[in-house]
Design an enzyme around this catalytic site. Structure first.
Site, PDB file in Angstrom:
ATOM      1  N   GLN A  64      -4.134  -1.832  10.300  1.00  0.00           N
ATOM      2  CA  GLN A  64      -4.001  -2.876   9.515  1.00  0.00           C
ATOM      3  C   GLN A  64      -4.379  -4.319  10.574  1.00  0.00           C
ATOM      4  O   GLN A  64      -3.926  -4.163  11.697  1.00  0.00           O
ATOM      5  CB  GLN A  64      -2.607  -3.354   8.944  1.00  0.00           C
ATOM      6  CG  GLN A  64      -2.574  -4.723   8.201  1.00  0.00           C
ATOM      7  CD  GLN A  64      -3.257  -4.701   6.931  1.00  0.00           C
ATOM      8  OE1 GLN A  64      -3.060  -3.600   6.276  1.00  0.00           O
ATOM      9  NE2 GLN A  64      -3.713  -5.609   6.652  1.00  0.00           N
ATOM     10  N   LYS A  81       0.904  -1.121  -0.031  1.00  0.00           N
ATOM     11  CA  LYS A  81       0.093  -0.002   0.067  1.00  0.00           C
ATOM     12  C   LYS A  81       0.875   1.216  -0.003  1.00  0.00           C
ATOM     13  O   LYS A  81       0.610   2.301  -0.557  1.00  0.00           O
ATOM     14  CB  LYS A  81      -0.977   0.054   1.164  1.00  0.00           C
ATOM     15  CG  LYS A  81      -2.051  -1.056   1.031  1.00  0.00           C
ATOM     16  CD  LYS A  81      -2.753  -1.212   2.467  1.00  0.00           C
ATOM     17  CE  LYS A  81      -3.915  -2.395   2.040  1.00  0.00           C
ATOM     18  NZ  LYS A  81      -4.446  -2.792   3.698  1.00  0.00           N
ATOM     19  N   ASP A  87     -10.847   2.866   5.011  1.00  0.00           N
ATOM     20  CA  ASP A  87     -11.151   1.457   4.790  1.00  0.00           C
ATOM     21  C   ASP A  87     -12.714   1.302   4.651  1.00  0.00           C
ATOM     22  O   ASP A  87     -13.204   0.446   4.324  1.00  0.00           O
ATOM     23  CB  ASP A  87     -10.862   0.620   6.012  1.00  0.00           C
ATOM     24  CG  ASP A  87      -9.383  -0.224   5.622  1.00  0.00           C
ATOM     25  OD1 ASP A  87      -9.231  -0.300   4.519  1.00  0.00           O
ATOM     26  OD2 ASP A  87      -8.917  -0.622   6.708  1.00  0.00           O
TER      27      ASP A  87
END
Ligand SMILES: NC(=O)c1ccc[n+]([C@@H]2O[C@H](COP(=O)([O-])OP(=O)(O)OC[C@H]3O[C@@H](n4cnc5c(N)ncnc54)[C@H](OP(=O)(O)O)[C@@H]3O)[C@@H](O)[C@H]2O)c1
Length: 291
Positions: free
Chosen positions: A96, A52, A119
């Site tokens: 994460q 990412k 997200d």
């Protein structure tokens, strides 16, 4: 049969984002800045996060990796989240998962400012999505919808069967595809581990989305001829043919199913690359929000 090339679509999206970032800069505005919080040393999480960050760099987006020790407490973690919420230089951030067991993922998620929740998992964003209001939507199901859109696959009036009802894939995708929109207007059936005679549902489907995490689960005799098959599954399986010692396997038995489909996504190279592209698109969108 046409193979849906997620790698190619994701590359076009990245270029579109790069152009938009350049346009922001030429208007004297700030570059979007994505932060990622990584706790502990989980190998798969390390790989996902560094990918990412690498893509951010490629498209000219700023990025910051916040690395925290495995022993970080929940209270400390909440403080880090609050710092990122308040930092005017951070456009959006992700935490994460999985987190170490002593930290509640739900508590951390709910502490994220919904306007920075790139997200798209925060209950405020989920609620807004349900009501069709502007929101940051979860990357993987949004990526699936984007693939359907860019391949001009008709959805109105089609029967879509989604196997898997998680909060991050199956459930939001069911909402997106059943909404009065294009793509959308599908009649959606959600199947899960308690569904009886699952193949009876998938055999009737015009569009099947496999998102359950069981490699090779969907077999040819479960698919109607001409169906569109989208494979979200990505399970790491051991392999002696790769340098890393593993390869990714989807939930669809590709070799068996592909010949009878109209469209199919491969694994890797289908839905997977879309997830990061949409995360970056969400970060760009978050840049337009008043903080
Ligand atoms: N490509 C990407 O970027 C991306 C992103 C996210 C996830 N994924 C992959 O997508 C897959 C699903 O992820 P997830 O996070 O949604 O998984 P998850 O949270 O484990 O959910 C799996 C879902 O599948 C259902 N299921 C399990 N076994 C089943 C069976 N035998 N028959 C029917 N349904 C069954 C479960 O039913 P119950 O609800 O009854 O337990 C659950 O709803 C995984 O392989 C994951 O790695 C890929």
């Amino acid at each position: 049969m046409e193979i849906i090339n997620g790698k190619e679509v994701a590359a076009s999206i990245r270029l579109e984002i790069k152009d938009e970032i350049n346009a922001l800069i030429s208007r004297g505005l700030k570059k979007p800045h994505l932060a990622a919080v990584l706790v502990g040393n989980d190998g798969a999480s390390e790989t996902y996060v560094s990918l990412k960050m690498k893509v951010c760099h490629e498209i000219g987006m700023d990025s910051t990796l916040v690395r925290l020790d495995e022993s970080t407490t929940e209270a400390e973690m909440l403080e880090h989240v609050e710092k990122l919420n308040k930092n005017p230089n951070i456009t959006g951030f992700i935490v994460q998962v999985p987190l170490p067991k002593h930290i509640s993922e739900q508590k951390i998620l709910e502490a994220i400012d919904p306007k920075k929740d790139v997200d798209g998992f925060h209950p405020v964003n989920v609620g807004r999505m349900v009501q069709g209001l502007p929101s940051l939507t979860p990357a993987t199901p949004t990526g699936v919808v984007e693939l359907i859109k860019r391949y001009s696959i008709p959805t109105a009036g089609k029967h879509c069967v989604i196997v898997g009802r998680s909060n991050i894939v199956g459930t939001p995708l069911a909402l997106m595809l059943s909404r009065k929109s294009d793509p959308g207007n599908c009649t959606v059936t959600i199947c899960h581990s308690r569904t009886k005679n699952l193949a009876e549902f998938t055999r009737k489907a015009d569009i099947i989305v496999a998102a359950l995490g069981i490699p090779g689960f969907l077999k040819a005799d479960m698919v109607k001829k001409g169906a569109v098959v989208i494979d979200v599954g990505t399970t790491r399986v051991k392999s002696d043919q790769t340098k890393s010692g593993y390869r990714l396997k989807g939930d669809v038995d590709y070799d068996e199913v592909a010949p009878s489909c109209s469209y199919i996504t491969p694994v890797p190279g289908g839905v997977g690359p879309m997830t990061i592209a949409i995360l970056l698109k969400n970060t760009l969108k978050a840049a337009t929000y008043e903080k």
